[in-house]
Design an enzyme around this catalytic site. Structure first.
Site, mmCIF file in Angstrom:
data_model
loop_
_atom_site.group_PDB
_atom_site.id
_atom_site.type_symbol
_atom_site.label_atom_id
_atom_site.label_comp_id
_atom_site.label_asym_id
_atom_site.label_seq_id
_atom_site.Cartn_x
_atom_site.Cartn_y
_atom_site.Cartn_z
ATOM 1 N N ASP A 97 -15.878 -18.606 -2.986
ATOM 2 C CA ASP A 97 -14.727 -18.989 -2.164
ATOM 3 C C ASP A 97 -13.788 -19.886 -2.974
ATOM 4 O OD1 ASP A 97 -13.064 -20.119 -0.141
ATOM 5 O OD2 ASP A 97 -14.664 -19.820 1.336
ATOM 6 N N ILE A 98 -12.484 -19.623 -2.887
ATOM 7 C CA ILE A 98 -11.527 -20.490 -3.607
ATOM 8 C C ILE A 98 -11.499 -21.905 -3.019
ATOM 9 C CG2 ILE A 98 -10.035 -18.647 -4.479
ATOM 10 C CD1 ILE A 98 -8.066 -19.394 -2.151
ATOM 11 N N THR A 149 -7.880 -20.404 4.034
ATOM 12 C CA THR A 149 -7.810 -19.789 2.693
ATOM 13 C C THR A 149 -6.441 -19.980 2.050
ATOM 14 O OG1 THR A 149 -9.556 -18.172 3.018
ATOM 15 C CG2 THR A 149 -7.805 -17.544 1.498
ATOM 16 N N LYS A 164 1.566 -18.742 3.997
ATOM 17 C CA LYS A 164 1.989 -18.428 2.627
ATOM 18 C C LYS A 164 3.142 -19.351 2.202
ATOM 19 C CE LYS A 164 0.745 -15.567 0.194
ATOM 20 N NZ LYS A 164 -0.357 -15.496 -0.814
ATOM 21 N N PHE A 196 -4.344 -14.297 -6.214
ATOM 22 C CA PHE A 196 -4.078 -13.318 -5.155
ATOM 23 C C PHE A 196 -4.808 -13.661 -3.857
ATOM 24 C CE2 PHE A 196 -3.734 -10.771 -9.055
ATOM 25 C CZ PHE A 196 -2.604 -10.006 -8.823
ATOM 26 N N THR A 249 4.760 -13.680 -1.007
ATOM 27 C CA THR A 249 5.332 -12.584 -0.226
ATOM 28 C C THR A 249 6.797 -12.840 0.144
ATOM 29 O OG1 THR A 249 5.169 -11.508 1.939
ATOM 30 C CG2 THR A 249 4.341 -13.729 1.829
ATOM 31 N N ASP A 250 7.511 -11.751 0.443
ATOM 32 C CA ASP A 250 8.900 -11.894 0.920
ATOM 33 C C ASP A 250 8.947 -12.423 2.357
ATOM 34 O OD1 ASP A 250 7.952 -9.609 2.232
ATOM 35 O OD2 ASP A 250 9.609 -8.312 1.629
ATOM 36 N N GLU A 251 7.796 -12.373 3.070
ATOM 37 C CA GLU A 251 7.817 -12.767 4.494
ATOM 38 C C GLU A 251 8.143 -14.244 4.689
ATOM 39 O OE1 GLU A 251 4.845 -11.300 7.081
ATOM 40 O OE2 GLU A 251 4.700 -9.376 6.055
ATOM 41 N N TYR A 253 0.680 -15.952 9.438
ATOM 42 C CA TYR A 253 0.463 -15.522 8.045
ATOM 43 C C TYR A 253 1.587 -16.022 7.139
ATOM 44 C CZ TYR A 253 0.920 -12.533 3.935
ATOM 45 O OH TYR A 253 1.109 -12.091 2.645
HETATM 46 P P1 NAD Z 1 -6.163 -8.159 0.698
HETATM 47 O O1 NAD Z 1 -6.358 -8.714 2.073
HETATM 48 O O2 NAD Z 1 -6.307 -6.699 0.482
HETATM 49 O O3 NAD Z 1 -7.158 -8.876 -0.318
HETATM 50 C C1 NAD Z 1 -7.404 -10.247 -0.307
HETATM 51 C C2 NAD Z 1 -8.602 -10.531 -1.197
HETATM 52 O O4 NAD Z 1 -8.829 -11.956 -1.194
HETATM 53 C C3 NAD Z 1 -9.897 -9.888 -0.688
HETATM 54 O O5 NAD Z 1 -10.583 -9.296 -1.783
HETATM 55 C C4 NAD Z 1 -10.692 -11.042 -0.118
HETATM 56 O O6 NAD Z 1 -12.099 -10.864 -0.197
HETATM 57 C C5 NAD Z 1 -10.208 -12.197 -0.977
HETATM 58 N N1 NAD Z 1 -10.346 -13.496 -0.318
HETATM 59 C C6 NAD Z 1 -9.955 -13.828 0.943
HETATM 60 N N2 NAD Z 1 -10.281 -15.111 1.207
HETATM 61 C C7 NAD Z 1 -10.846 -15.608 0.091
HETATM 62 C C8 NAD Z 1 -11.367 -16.874 -0.270
HETATM 63 N N3 NAD Z 1 -11.364 -17.903 0.601
HETATM 64 N N4 NAD Z 1 -11.874 -17.047 -1.507
HETATM 65 C C9 NAD Z 1 -11.889 -16.014 -2.390
HETATM 66 N N5 NAD Z 1 -11.422 -14.787 -2.105
HETATM 67 C C10 NAD Z 1 -10.904 -14.585 -0.878
HETATM 68 O O7 NAD Z 1 -4.740 -8.672 0.257
HETATM 69 P P2 NAD Z 1 -3.629 -7.956 -0.646
HETATM 70 O O8 NAD Z 1 -2.799 -7.089 0.218
HETATM 71 O O9 NAD Z 1 -4.276 -7.390 -1.845
HETATM 72 O O10 NAD Z 1 -2.723 -9.222 -1.048
HETATM 73 C C11 NAD Z 1 -3.034 -10.002 -2.194
HETATM 74 C C12 NAD Z 1 -2.029 -11.125 -2.329
HETATM 75 O O11 NAD Z 1 -0.722 -10.578 -2.440
HETATM 76 C C13 NAD Z 1 -1.995 -12.062 -1.113
HETATM 77 O O12 NAD Z 1 -1.807 -13.379 -1.588
HETATM 78 C C14 NAD Z 1 -0.791 -11.594 -0.315
HETATM 79 O O13 NAD Z 1 -0.221 -12.662 0.417
HETATM 80 C C15 NAD Z 1 0.124 -11.130 -1.424
HETATM 81 N N6 NAD Z 1 1.088 -10.074 -1.071
HETATM 82 C C16 NAD Z 1 0.657 -8.920 -0.462
HETATM 83 C C17 NAD Z 1 1.582 -7.900 -0.199
HETATM 84 C C18 NAD Z 1 1.159 -6.602 0.435
HETATM 85 O O14 NAD Z 1 2.020 -5.764 0.746
HETATM 86 N N7 NAD Z 1 -0.136 -6.337 0.641
HETATM 87 C C19 NAD Z 1 2.935 -8.073 -0.546
HETATM 88 C C20 NAD Z 1 3.336 -9.291 -1.139
HETATM 89 C C21 NAD Z 1 2.397 -10.270 -1.415
HETATM 90 O O1 DAU Z 2 6.265 -7.956 3.135
HETATM 91 C C1 DAU Z 2 5.077 -8.218 2.455
HETATM 92 C C2 DAU Z 2 3.926 -8.216 3.427
HETATM 93 O O2 DAU Z 2 3.691 -6.855 3.768
HETATM 94 C C3 DAU Z 2 2.659 -8.849 2.869
HETATM 95 O O3 DAU Z 2 2.896 -10.214 2.611
HETATM 96 C C4 DAU Z 2 1.501 -8.702 3.855
HETATM 97 O O4 DAU Z 2 0.306 -9.208 3.283
HETATM 98 C C5 DAU Z 2 1.324 -7.223 4.137
HETATM 99 O O5 DAU Z 2 0.293 -7.029 5.093
HETATM 100 C C6 DAU Z 2 2.625 -6.624 4.660
HETATM 101 O O6 DAU Z 2 2.955 -7.160 5.973
HETATM 102 P P1 DAU Z 2 3.558 -6.233 7.135
HETATM 103 O O7 DAU Z 2 3.298 -6.851 8.435
HETATM 104 O O8 DAU Z 2 4.956 -5.830 6.809
HETATM 105 O O9 DAU Z 2 2.622 -4.923 6.890
HETATM 106 P P2 DAU Z 2 1.871 -3.942 7.917
HETATM 107 O O10 DAU Z 2 1.385 -2.790 7.113
HETATM 108 O O11 DAU Z 2 0.896 -4.661 8.770
HETATM 109 O O12 DAU Z 2 3.059 -3.438 8.849
HETATM 110 C C7 DAU Z 2 4.197 -2.799 8.284
HETATM 111 C C8 DAU Z 2 5.144 -2.495 9.432
HETATM 112 O O13 DAU Z 2 4.555 -1.482 10.275
HETATM 113 C C9 DAU Z 2 5.397 -3.687 10.343
HETATM 114 O O14 DAU Z 2 6.756 -3.653 10.779
HETATM 115 C C10 DAU Z 2 4.455 -3.460 11.527
HETATM 116 C C11 DAU Z 2 4.385 -1.944 11.607
HETATM 117 N N1 DAU Z 2 3.095 -1.390 12.112
HETATM 118 C C12 DAU Z 2 1.942 -1.822 11.527
HETATM 119 C C13 DAU Z 2 0.716 -1.356 11.974
HETATM 120 C C14 DAU Z 2 -0.577 -1.824 11.346
HETATM 121 C C15 DAU Z 2 3.099 -0.451 13.134
HETATM 122 O O15 DAU Z 2 4.160 -0.041 13.640
HETATM 123 N N2 DAU Z 2 1.876 0.034 13.567
HETATM 124 C C16 DAU Z 2 0.685 -0.399 13.048
HETATM 125 O O16 DAU Z 2 -0.391 0.067 13.523
#
Ligand code: NAD
Ligand code: DAU
Length: 352
Positions: free
Chosen positions: A58-59, A99, A163, A80, A133-135, A159
């Site tokens: 765990d981080i 986390t 972040k 990440f 993230t852009d969020e 979330y």
């Molecule tokens: P993910 O949820 O798929 O993976 C997260 C990983 O972190 C998992 O392997 C999990 O086991 C690990 N983790 C969670 N809590 C932990 C802890 N306390 N200690 C150690 N490990 C832990 O996430 P992702 O989609 O791969 O996103 C990775 C990073 O990128 C995140 O910081 C997220 O905010 C950022 N990000 C994601 C997206 C996206 O579209 N998915 C876009 C922009 C930024």
């Molecule tokens: O913008 C970056 C972010 O993108 C990351 O920081 C997050 O970790 C990542 O999960 C993602 O967030 P979103 O909320 O944009 O992603 P998600 O795939 O959950 O949803 C994308 C869009 O689709 C959002 O507008 C919600 C919609 N959605 C999602 C799900 C799961 C639906 O309409 N139906 C669904 O069942």
């Protein structure tokens, strides 16, 4: 030389580790707690590869992080690890604060102690790369320009607030203590190993199973999609050449409404694996909207292009085709992640 990656068994982290070791022999120490989102199977191709050292942990565990830093002496930390799913943050924000905020704080403090004791070239070369993230910038109207690095922070979900808090900590550790940090704020990723709780993989696996494709609200929310290996190359570019203390937006110049994404996935499946029941779009089902749902995200990625020469290699058309094909080629991966706790989540979110 070595780098320490956190969260390297998740979606983006595992793609990053695989991509890193395809391009270089510099070892990766991979610290991951293996939450529901972490999957060691993503890294199975590295079994027996001495360049990949996996540590389950765990981080938030300061003693463990200290031990890893002093044992492996990484030249960089690429962070990440996070709770990443907006819908889960609405059901249970506590894990996100733990986390994303406490965990980042713990890593920053451990990095500060480690970097403070380095000397000479090792000290000058060290980097803490925070993946964000852009969020954090909030929601755009249709007329707004895309998010620039100078936009104010206006996070709207637990979330994105967690972040944003972590981004502020990283910034403060640079300004106050001089810790050499860079931060990247990326748009929505998609690609292989994407956990099927997120929009694109959920639509693919539900369609193949003949289940409803749940579209929140009117489906007109806009996201800016980036193929995951393009995010990995953007991180590598910033890690190598980003200015200390600066943030870089990473995006694909690919704004799409959710309903258009779902229709594109359906059309590709109609072509690659037609269903005897008829077009997959018959499964599209509009459901209750996400509380506080951000309407539009879009990234202005000109800074990373101007300063570091980065541009995405994939178009949305090439990336989404590769992604759909990957899920068709990996039914066992899908079946394994869908067992157990995944079923509880789907039932809570979509039936509850
Ligand atoms: P993910 O949820 O798929 O993976 C997260 C990983 O972190 C998992 O392997 C999990 O086991 C690990 N983790 C969670 N809590 C932990 C802890 N306390 N200690 C150690 N490990 C832990 O996430 P992702 O989609 O791969 O996103 C990775 C990073 O990128 C995140 O910081 C997220 O905010 C950022 N990000 C994601 C997206 C996206 O579209 N998915 C876009 C922009 C930024
Ligand atoms: O913008 C970056 C972010 O993108 C990351 O920081 C997050 O970790 C990542 O999960 C993602 O967030 P979103 O909320 O944009 O992603 P998600 O795939 O959950 O949803 C994308 C869009 O689709 C959002 O507008 C919600 C919609 N959605 C999602 C799900 C799961 C639906 O309409 N139906 C669904 O069942």
């Amino acid at each position: 030389m070595t780098i320490l990656v956190t969260g390297g068994a998740g979606f983006i982290g595992s793609n990053f580790v695989l991509d890193w070791l395809r391009q270089s022999d510099e070892p990766v120490v991979n610290l991951d707690a293996l939450t529901y989102a972490g999957n060691p199977e993503n890294l199975a191709s590295l079994d027996g590869d001495a360049r990949h050292i996996f540590v389950k942990g765990d981080i938030c565990d300061r003693a463990l992080v200290d031990t890893l830093l002093s044992a492996h002496k990484p030249r960089a930390i690429v962070h990440f690890a996070a709770e990443s799913h907006v819908d889960r943050s609405i059901h249970g924000p506590g894990a996100f604060i733990k986390t994303n905020v406490d965990g980042t704080f713990t890593l920053l403090e451990a990095a500060r102690a480690y970097w403070g004791a380095l000397e000479g070239d090792a000290k000058a070369a060290f980097r803490f790369h925070h993946v964000s993230t852009d969020e954090v910038y909030g929601s755009l109207t249709p007329a707004d320009p895309p998010f620039a690095e100078t936009n104010p922070y206006e996070p709207n979900s637990p979330y994105s607030a967690s972040k944003a808090a972590s981004d502020h900590l990283v910034r403060a550790w640079h300004h106050t203590y001089g810790l050499p940090v860079v931060t990247t704020n990326c748009s929505n990723n998609y690609g292989p190993y994407h956990f099927p709780e997120k929009l694109i993989p959920l639509m693919i696996v539900n369609a193949l199973a003949g289940k409803p494709l749940p579209v929140y609200g009117d489906g007109q929310q806009i996201r800016d999609w980036l193929f995951v290996t393009d995010h990995c190359s953007g991180i590598r570019a910033v890690l190598a050449g980003g200015k200390l203390g600066e943030t870089y937006n990473i995006g694909g110049w690919n704004e799409k409404a959710n309903i258009d994404i779902v229709k594109t996935v359906c059309a590709l499946l109609d072509e690659l694996k037609p269903s005897a029941e008829g077009p997959y779009s018959r499964l599209i089902t509009y459901v209750k909207d996400r509380p506080g749902h951000d309407r539009r995200y879009a990234i202005d990625a000109r800074k990373i292009e101007r300063e570091l020469g980065w541009r995405p290699a994939e178009t949305f058309e090439t990336g989404i085709r590769k992604t759909v094909q990957w899920y068709l080629d990996h039914p066992e991966w899908v079946a394994r992640v869908q067992s157990g706790a995944y079923k509880d989540w789907v039932s809570k979110q979509y039936n509850g």
